[in-house]
Design a protein around this motif. Sequence first.
Motif, PDB file in Angstrom:
ATOM      1  N   ARG A 147      82.311  -7.392-104.529  1.00  0.00           N
ATOM      2  CA  ARG A 147      83.280  -8.325-105.097  1.00  0.00           C
ATOM      3  C   ARG A 147      84.513  -7.525-105.496  1.00  0.00           C
ATOM      4  NH1 ARG A 147      82.963 -13.561-108.135  1.00  0.00           N
ATOM      5  NH2 ARG A 147      84.871 -13.737-109.347  1.00  0.00           N
ATOM      6  N   SER A 152      92.700  -6.556-102.032  1.00  0.00           N
ATOM      7  CA  SER A 152      92.462  -6.470-100.589  1.00  0.00           C
ATOM      8  C   SER A 152      92.634  -5.059-100.054  1.00  0.00           C
ATOM      9  CB  SER A 152      93.409  -7.419 -99.851  1.00  0.00           C
ATOM     10  OG  SER A 152      94.762  -7.109-100.149  1.00  0.00           O
ATOM     11  N   THR A 208      80.286 -11.143-101.503  1.00  0.00           N
ATOM     12  CA  THR A 208      79.686 -10.983-100.183  1.00  0.00           C
ATOM     13  C   THR A 208      78.471 -10.085-100.338  1.00  0.00           C
ATOM     14  OG1 THR A 208      81.811 -11.183 -99.045  1.00  0.00           O
ATOM     15  CG2 THR A 208      80.014 -10.130 -97.833  1.00  0.00           C
ATOM     16  N   PHE A 243      86.712 -11.389 -94.986  1.00  0.00           N
ATOM     17  CA  PHE A 243      87.030  -9.968 -95.006  1.00  0.00           C
ATOM     18  C   PHE A 243      87.185  -9.483 -93.572  1.00  0.00           C
ATOM     19  CE2 PHE A 243      82.412 -10.386 -95.042  1.00  0.00           C
ATOM     20  CZ  PHE A 243      81.977  -9.468 -94.098  1.00  0.00           C
ATOM     21  N   SER A 278      80.589 -14.968 -98.978  1.00  0.00           N
ATOM     22  CA  SER A 278      81.881 -15.084 -98.309  1.00  0.00           C
ATOM     23  C   SER A 278      81.944 -14.224 -97.049  1.00  0.00           C
ATOM     24  CB  SER A 278      82.998 -14.653 -99.267  1.00  0.00           C
ATOM     25  OG  SER A 278      84.228 -14.557 -98.588  1.00  0.00           O
ATOM     26  N   PHE A 293      89.328  -7.806 -98.185  1.00  0.00           N
ATOM     27  CA  PHE A 293      88.751  -8.993 -98.822  1.00  0.00           C
ATOM     28  C   PHE A 293      89.882  -9.836 -99.408  1.00  0.00           C
ATOM     29  CE2 PHE A 293      85.357  -5.922 -98.709  1.00  0.00           C
ATOM     30  CZ  PHE A 293      84.212  -6.665 -98.489  1.00  0.00           C
TER      31      PHE A 293
END
Length: 728
Positions: free
Chosen positions: A388, A392, A489, A425, A422, A483
């Motif tokens: 998490r 980015s 994820t 990414f 998720s 991300f």
Amino acid sequence: MTSIAASAGRVVFVPKDGNSYFYESFPCIKAYSSGYSGIQFSVQGPAGGSLALELQTTSGCAQEGAEWKSSYNIVSGLTGRLETVTVPLLGFDNEPNYDAIVGMVWAVFSQKGVQWSIGNITLICNPGAAQPTVAPGPSTTARPVTTVRSSVLPTTVPAQPTAAPGQCQNLLVDDWESQSRLTFLGYNALGQASSDDGSMASIVVSGHKVMLTPSNAESYFYSQFGCLNAQNKYGGISLRIRAARGTTFAVTLAWFEQCGSSNIKTATRTTAQLQWQFDGSERLYWFPLTVFQGIDVTKLDLIYFSSLSGSVIFGPISFYCGTAASEYVVPTVVTPPIPRQTVSAPVSNAKAFVIDAFANRDSNALGEWHGGDAAMSVTFGNNVATFRTNDSDLGWNTQLTNKCADMRPYAGAYLHIAYSGSNKFSVAMQQHNAQCNDKIAPYPETWDSLEAARYASASDIYIPINHFNINLTRSIGFTFKGFYTQETTSISRIEIVDKVPSGWIMPSKLPSGKLVFACTRPNSFAIAIDDGDPKYAQRVMDIINQADIPVTFFTVGLPLLDSKNGLAKYYKEMAARGHQIALHSYTHPKMEGLPDQASIDWEINNDLGAVRSVFGANAQVNYFRPPFGTEGARMRQRLAAQLGTNTHIVHWSVDVEDWLYAKSSTPSKQLDAFKRDINKGGNLVVMHYLYESTVNYLPEFIKLAKATGKRLMRVDQCMEDPNAPPLR
């Protein structure tokens, strides 16, 4: 967070900065159907403090893996003691689906570096409370322009003439399109200055809204108009506001005595005088210009918000026409779907093998290193790693080898990733340098990034190895990066397999440009300069001209359009002298972290427009340096689609680290960083002219580069681009 710990039924933490947050996720809850009407929790923070509570909801509990959206409420006026706060469900913005709540986030803490605590988080029932309207899911319908005739602000001030229908539209001051436009560059939608001058605890832009959280009573925020003449056209200013009950602040309008002079006059009205009252819901507020006594509407300078008693959320600010207040509505942008032309899955006879099963925190199933950036949240448990991050730029790696792995036998095989959560990414496959030596720059030499979501089902990702456009004989490993959501994820297995499940549809490979870290022309060296402070531009020009070397400038588009800073004049002169002008985004955000394709395209298209308006329609536009070096699949795909498949995404192998040392007590470490990287063989520079010390060292950087014996040239020349001008 600077620190976080659980104690006595509460989580106790110290926020590190404006990006700090604490979250709770849980199985989907049908709160409305179950009779819940509010969220209750205990909190202790600084006296007068505030925070934002984010509610995460999906389109429905039955839709597993559905994308969630965020809605917000503000908690303000904390006492400094441990207290219980109740937040009605009715108070959240953005039409949440109260029958599909999947998470809560506490963020935007008004003070950092001090201790906060949260505990006893509960959904509560209150049979007497008003029940919220349950939204069927995220709305895709644009709200129509609202015309208000019985305003939130009753007034007896004489009205100005109403403009003839069709001859006037709301003049947008700011639509909060971009966090970086506001807080990095300091511009509004008019291209005028907009800032808090560092007085706020935080400014967060999201979804065409801005949340202002004051540090204290001295905090303020302003947005300039540029000596605007509103006479006989614009009657007032409107904006949507969301603030907690009891919130107050002051609104000031300023105007020039003469346009271009430094003499201004002001008039101020408080929210009480404007008869604005807040109850936690979002509403349209407005005022006629004439409620500000003595105002000259022909020379308007700025609007200024001050004395904020707590956090506020503003929607778009605009001037409305005539006497009937109306709001500016952000146009709905329909993002075209990314092409998903499917291709047959390749066939492989390669032997499958497991790369990572997350049984060990320090190494993967091959006994090689795995790990990531220190600031990234990674938890291990039961052979699963959960990631998490809200940045980015952060990533996590798992290696095939610390040398070079020849993956050509697996060119027809697939990378398989078993995951949950998720898939927002990028997956990158890294390529080593020609010497397979991590002590030589660049390391890695390059990589190719693919968008995980394009290759994903709800639980598996299958990517053909031959979709990674790298030299497979020099493979290093894989990286999960870029991300663009705070959703978690979880990955349980990474492996190479020889086939995909029956019926699997494989998308085609999308062009992603060429990511470069070093010059390819033998014996070449390129100095590439990013954005800077206009006050140093002339000196930079003089130094480069005196050194008689060609360089490349990566320019940010929006400041080019600012006629007051002179940057367009400087860059046009440098272009005329034979230097390369290249792209560096429109407002300098971490582009891979932007929420959607439309936001990425907005940056690219506006940057193109700015460069072409200054340098002409034939300006070279296929060289791009991503702000902060943040790279990912979506950004690369959109650059290749907009600028051409031969687009160069330019990183660096020599970093002067001005961002780290220029304003420190040891600015000479910029020279040390330059020497370190050229000693490793680096030949492509990144630097800025934001700081005086960096500009002062520029002659020394050039001297050191020349001392390598390499020929200094533009980036396109050092990349052996056939369209580059001849070497001089």
